[in-house]
Design a protein around this motif. Sequence first.
Motif, mmCIF file in Angstrom:
data_model
loop_
_atom_site.group_PDB
_atom_site.id
_atom_site.type_symbol
_atom_site.label_atom_id
_atom_site.label_comp_id
_atom_site.label_asym_id
_atom_site.label_seq_id
_atom_site.Cartn_x
_atom_site.Cartn_y
_atom_site.Cartn_z
ATOM 1 N N CYS A 283 48.620 48.238 52.880
ATOM 2 C CA CYS A 283 48.356 47.427 51.686
ATOM 3 C C CYS A 283 46.913 46.946 51.763
ATOM 4 O O CYS A 283 46.577 46.117 52.628
ATOM 5 C CB CYS A 283 49.282 46.215 51.627
ATOM 6 S SG CYS A 283 51.040 46.610 51.535
ATOM 7 N N VAL A 284 46.062 47.456 50.887
ATOM 8 C CA VAL A 284 44.648 47.098 50.878
ATOM 9 C C VAL A 284 44.298 46.532 49.510
ATOM 10 O O VAL A 284 44.573 47.165 48.474
ATOM 11 C CB VAL A 284 43.762 48.321 51.185
ATOM 12 C CG1 VAL A 284 42.292 47.958 51.064
ATOM 13 C CG2 VAL A 284 44.060 48.849 52.588
ATOM 14 N N LEU A 285 43.705 45.358 49.501
ATOM 15 C CA LEU A 285 43.351 44.710 48.240
ATOM 16 C C LEU A 285 42.256 45.483 47.519
ATOM 17 O O LEU A 285 41.306 45.972 48.136
ATOM 18 C CB LEU A 285 42.865 43.279 48.504
ATOM 19 C CG LEU A 285 43.902 42.285 49.031
ATOM 20 C CD1 LEU A 285 43.206 41.012 49.500
ATOM 21 C CD2 LEU A 285 44.949 41.967 47.969
ATOM 22 N N THR A 286 42.380 45.573 46.209
ATOM 23 C CA THR A 286 41.292 46.065 45.372
ATOM 24 C C THR A 286 40.316 44.916 45.122
ATOM 25 O O THR A 286 40.558 43.770 45.523
ATOM 26 C CB THR A 286 41.834 46.561 44.030
ATOM 27 O OG1 THR A 286 42.452 45.439 43.348
ATOM 28 C CG2 THR A 286 42.858 47.675 44.206
ATOM 29 N N ASP A 287 39.223 45.213 44.413
ATOM 30 C CA ASP A 287 38.279 44.143 44.065
ATOM 31 C C ASP A 287 38.996 43.068 43.249
ATOM 32 O O ASP A 287 38.808 41.866 43.468
ATOM 33 C CB ASP A 287 37.099 44.709 43.275
ATOM 34 C CG ASP A 287 36.192 45.569 44.143
ATOM 35 O OD1 ASP A 287 36.328 45.524 45.384
ATOM 36 O OD2 ASP A 287 35.340 46.280 43.579
ATOM 37 N N GLN A 288 39.828 43.480 42.302
ATOM 38 C CA GLN A 288 40.586 42.513 41.502
ATOM 39 C C GLN A 288 41.587 41.779 42.387
ATOM 40 O O GLN A 288 41.812 40.572 42.235
ATOM 41 C CB GLN A 288 41.318 43.227 40.359
ATOM 42 C CG GLN A 288 42.147 42.321 39.468
ATOM 43 C CD GLN A 288 41.317 41.354 38.637
ATOM 44 O OE1 GLN A 288 40.106 41.552 38.471
ATOM 45 N NE2 GLN A 288 41.943 40.323 38.109
ATOM 46 N N GLY A 289 42.177 42.499 43.338
ATOM 47 C CA GLY A 289 43.144 41.870 44.235
ATOM 48 C C GLY A 289 42.533 40.796 45.107
ATOM 49 O O GLY A 289 43.184 39.800 45.440
ATOM 50 N N ARG A 290 41.265 40.975 45.488
ATOM 51 C CA ARG A 290 40.609 39.936 46.289
ATOM 52 C C ARG A 290 40.500 38.626 45.519
ATOM 53 O O ARG A 290 40.597 37.539 46.100
ATOM 54 C CB ARG A 290 39.217 40.394 46.726
ATOM 55 C CG ARG A 290 39.234 41.300 47.932
ATOM 56 C CD ARG A 290 37.847 41.518 48.452
ATOM 57 N NE ARG A 290 37.092 42.475 47.673
ATOM 58 C CZ ARG A 290 35.776 42.524 47.588
ATOM 59 N NH1 ARG A 290 35.039 41.613 48.211
ATOM 60 N NH2 ARG A 290 35.162 43.452 46.879
ATOM 61 N N LEU A 291 40.302 38.727 44.216
ATOM 62 C CA LEU A 291 40.222 37.509 43.399
ATOM 63 C C LEU A 291 41.559 36.781 43.341
ATOM 64 O O LEU A 291 41.607 35.568 43.107
ATOM 65 C CB LEU A 291 39.774 37.858 41.978
ATOM 66 C CG LEU A 291 38.362 38.429 41.825
ATOM 67 C CD1 LEU A 291 38.132 38.888 40.389
ATOM 68 C CD2 LEU A 291 37.322 37.403 42.231
ATOM 69 N N LEU A 292 42.633 37.514 43.534
ATOM 70 C CA LEU A 292 43.986 36.953 43.415
ATOM 71 C C LEU A 292 44.758 37.129 44.715
ATOM 72 O O LEU A 292 45.980 37.292 44.705
ATOM 73 C CB LEU A 292 44.725 37.643 42.261
ATOM 74 C CG LEU A 292 44.079 37.505 40.876
ATOM 75 C CD1 LEU A 292 44.726 38.466 39.887
ATOM 76 C CD2 LEU A 292 44.182 36.073 40.379
ATOM 77 N N ALA A 293 44.043 37.078 45.849
ATOM 78 C CA ALA A 293 44.668 37.373 47.143
ATOM 79 C C ALA A 293 45.856 36.473 47.432
ATOM 80 O O ALA A 293 46.905 36.938 47.909
ATOM 81 C CB ALA A 293 43.631 37.260 48.262
ATOM 82 N N ASP A 294 45.743 35.189 47.148
ATOM 83 C CA ASP A 294 46.846 34.266 47.433
ATOM 84 C C ASP A 294 48.072 34.619 46.602
ATOM 85 O O ASP A 294 49.210 34.538 47.094
ATOM 86 C CB ASP A 294 46.425 32.830 47.165
ATOM 87 C CG ASP A 294 45.398 32.318 48.163
ATOM 88 O OD1 ASP A 294 45.251 32.949 49.229
ATOM 89 O OD2 ASP A 294 44.735 31.296 47.870
ATOM 90 N N ALA A 295 47.853 35.015 45.345
ATOM 91 C CA ALA A 295 48.981 35.392 44.489
ATOM 92 C C ALA A 295 49.630 36.673 44.983
ATOM 93 O O ALA A 295 50.864 36.820 44.934
ATOM 94 C CB ALA A 295 48.501 35.568 43.039
#
Length: 405
Positions: free
Chosen positions: A386-398
């Motif tokens: 599971c690797v965060l995308t750029d958008q995922g980094r903005l919403l990492a806690d969610a």
Amino acid sequence: MPSALPDGDPAPQDGALPAAALTGLGSRPFGLYVHVPFCATRCGYCDFNTYTPGELGSSASPQSWLAGLRRELELGARVLGSPPAADTVFIGGGTPSLLGADGLATVLGAIRDTFGLAPGAEVTTESNPESTSPEFFAGILAAGYTRVSLGMQSAAPHVLQILDRTHTPGRARAAAKEARAAGFEHVNLDLIYGTPGERPQDLAESLDVVLDGGVDHVSAYALIVEEGTALARRISRGELANTDDDVLAERYEQVDQTLQRAGLTWYEVSNWATDDAARCRHNLGYWLGGDWWGAGPGAHSHVGGVRWWNVKHPSRYAALLAEGHSPAAGRETLTAADRDVERILLELRLVEGLPVDVLDPAGRAEARVAAADGLLDPASLDGGRCVLTDQGRLLADAVVRRLVP
């Protein structure tokens, strides 16, 4: 060190750990954290366990703190039996540079005498730019420090004023250059973005200063307004407007894009480095579930699934150790489920991501949904991570909330 300690079970006076916690000690990364609780002034946003001279009075001093620290390090070596030499050391605070080069050399000497340092150990100290100098950097380099982390926060005078930071805007850049000139290969600058009143051009100027400082590592954190701080009181009175989440996201993207264009790549959501060698190995030990002994008032430790935390006040800390007791205020033993949750919380923030097989079936299903939503990289997910995308980094806690059991 946050000012509030968690609830937990009583800690034994001798600091003894369960035998199970010592199993495998040395097979995992092992670090030492030392908390220096002294600051010249209190910053308005700070919620850490720190004390100014006026707050301490005559009840504690750097000398009594150091005596307590020596005793705690000796206690730690006894409790761990044959402790592994420290792979990493991190001196944090507070303002460790207030100890001066000689004081920091003494701290590192006490660590060498009790735990020892592994070959190639990373040894970091935090420093306030205002309490450093070329002589300071030369002194701590000679003492064995390998890395310096400077608290810059911003280069904009009005932002520093809101944060109650006392250093002049240009001092952080000068300190970074002095550290590099002294021979430090690894230098970090800390930034805070999202301060009330900060404009995009203020952050752009701060990033220009960071890059001009020639550092190989940058940490950048969104301002969190903690209850009980002077900044929180100003916001509650309506003197300042808190920064909303959309603006914080824009500021994060500005930081990320600027640093990446300059050759600093993210390896943890809030940290960028020029290459793997520039990454903070001590913090990676936290994020990857390593062991560490945290020494000093309010410091937290973790060994083999047992976590404990020290009493907060320096005078109480020193008194307990002088009486031959552990300074631990409480502790907890993590269950296997607790450790899985923490692994998700921490490893997902790393650029390498989290192994999918750590997730339960519901979590794996949620990971697929998150990938469809553009928050996790589908190709990495197909490869078992599971690797965060750029958008995922903005919403990492969610994203984390979606994946945990």
